[in-house]
Write a protein that holds these residues in place. Sequence first.
Motif, mmCIF file in Angstrom:
data_model
loop_
_atom_site.group_PDB
_atom_site.id
_atom_site.type_symbol
_atom_site.label_atom_id
_atom_site.label_comp_id
_atom_site.label_asym_id
_atom_site.label_seq_id
_atom_site.Cartn_x
_atom_site.Cartn_y
_atom_site.Cartn_z
ATOM 1 N N ASP A 196 -8.592 91.526 161.939
ATOM 2 C CA ASP A 196 -7.528 92.029 161.084
ATOM 3 C C ASP A 196 -6.599 90.864 160.760
ATOM 4 N N PHE A 197 -6.032 90.867 159.553
ATOM 5 C CA PHE A 197 -5.164 89.760 159.164
ATOM 6 C C PHE A 197 -3.985 89.602 160.120
ATOM 7 N N VAL A 198 -3.477 90.703 160.661
ATOM 8 C CA VAL A 198 -2.319 90.619 161.557
ATOM 9 C C VAL A 198 -2.628 89.787 162.791
ATOM 10 N N ALA A 199 -3.903 89.642 163.141
ATOM 11 C CA ALA A 199 -4.268 88.827 164.304
ATOM 12 C C ALA A 199 -4.033 87.347 164.060
ATOM 13 N N THR A 200 -3.787 86.972 162.810
ATOM 14 C CA THR A 200 -3.571 85.562 162.476
ATOM 15 C C THR A 200 -2.100 85.186 162.414
ATOM 16 N N LEU A 201 -1.209 86.163 162.566
ATOM 17 C CA LEU A 201 0.204 85.912 162.300
ATOM 18 C C LEU A 201 0.904 85.111 163.396
ATOM 19 N N ASP A 202 0.231 84.890 164.511
ATOM 20 C CA ASP A 202 0.793 84.009 165.531
ATOM 21 C C ASP A 202 0.490 82.540 165.232
ATOM 22 N N ASP A 203 -0.382 82.311 164.253
ATOM 23 C CA ASP A 203 -0.760 80.947 163.883
ATOM 24 C C ASP A 203 0.062 80.455 162.701
ATOM 25 N N ASP A 204 0.193 79.138 162.595
ATOM 26 C CA ASP A 204 0.706 78.546 161.361
ATOM 27 C C ASP A 204 -0.330 78.759 160.260
ATOM 28 N N ILE A 229 4.816 85.671 157.848
ATOM 29 C CA ILE A 229 3.801 84.618 157.870
ATOM 30 C C ILE A 229 4.469 83.292 158.230
ATOM 31 N N ARG A 230 3.919 82.611 159.204
ATOM 32 C CA ARG A 230 4.429 81.289 159.584
ATOM 33 C C ARG A 230 3.789 80.249 158.663
ATOM 34 N N LEU A 231 4.333 80.160 157.463
ATOM 35 C CA LEU A 231 3.751 79.282 156.451
ATOM 36 C C LEU A 231 4.201 77.851 156.690
ATOM 37 N N ARG A 232 3.259 77.007 157.052
ATOM 38 C CA ARG A 232 3.602 75.625 157.390
ATOM 39 C C ARG A 232 3.605 74.720 156.172
#
Length: 309
Positions: A196-204, A229-232
Amino acid sequence: MSQSSQSERSFARRIDLTSLQLFVAVCELGSIGRAAEREFIAASAISKRLSDLEATLNTTLLYRHARGVDLTPAGESLLHHARSVLYSLEKMQGELSEYADGVRGHVRVHANISAIVQFLPEDLGVFTRAHEAIKIDLEEHLSSEVLRAVQEGAADLGICHVADGSSELQSLPYRRDRLVLIVPAAHALATELAVDFVATLDDDHVGLHTNSSIYVAMHQAALDAGRAIRLRIHVTGLDAMCRMIDNGLGVGVMPERAFDLLQAGIGSRLVRVALNDAWAEREIRLVARDFSTLPVAARTLVKHLHGAT
């Protein structure tokens, strides 16, 4: 003919194109004198034309002072429209000159990056080999900008993602694509078949422009989950996204086929993971103001792309 139609025709006949060109020159240079030097015409002649233009429009266009001129609100509006008219005339001249050189069709196409990277090179290659006398001008834009260009007449045909109810333009299906998550091979999610996309929200994240259809979908999914979103970093292309991810700057979301086409340059250092989210399945559509009124060359292209598989 209605009274309003007669009034519009009368207005068009009273507007002098040379006066519009001189008005734009004065606005760009901020001075009647400097415009006169550039256009090789007497300053008094320009001043007379501007006064006649103001009389025709029944409004003041310029504030005149010792240092030059400034635009009134009406002048700012006219400048916008005058540039649009003059640009359209330049485009018309260019396209008609190509007909004189033997080009029998000219289609202006605006498309988003997903269509350009994944499908259009092959589809347009086949088309141009079959229709060598038709010239295609292709420009890459965000989906929202593609729709605007078609609506305003800057493009004959648009190719992009169209949100339900977001446009009054006519549209036809072109292709389908699927968004996937791109991660380094050593990333914890790399071994997952789907997430699920939400599983990526801990990542940059490495993302495209904030107005891109991909980022808009990601942003909405994060909002629905009460997250951010942690948009780097923002990038302007999918190849740049892969390079940033490859160098440890985060994870990213891009169309699956685009990643497959780009993967040849990065080997197996990056991995794609399917997204379970419904918004990851997308449709790319052909858009026009009215398909039935397009020039023959444009309708021929639409028929080819609409039948693509």
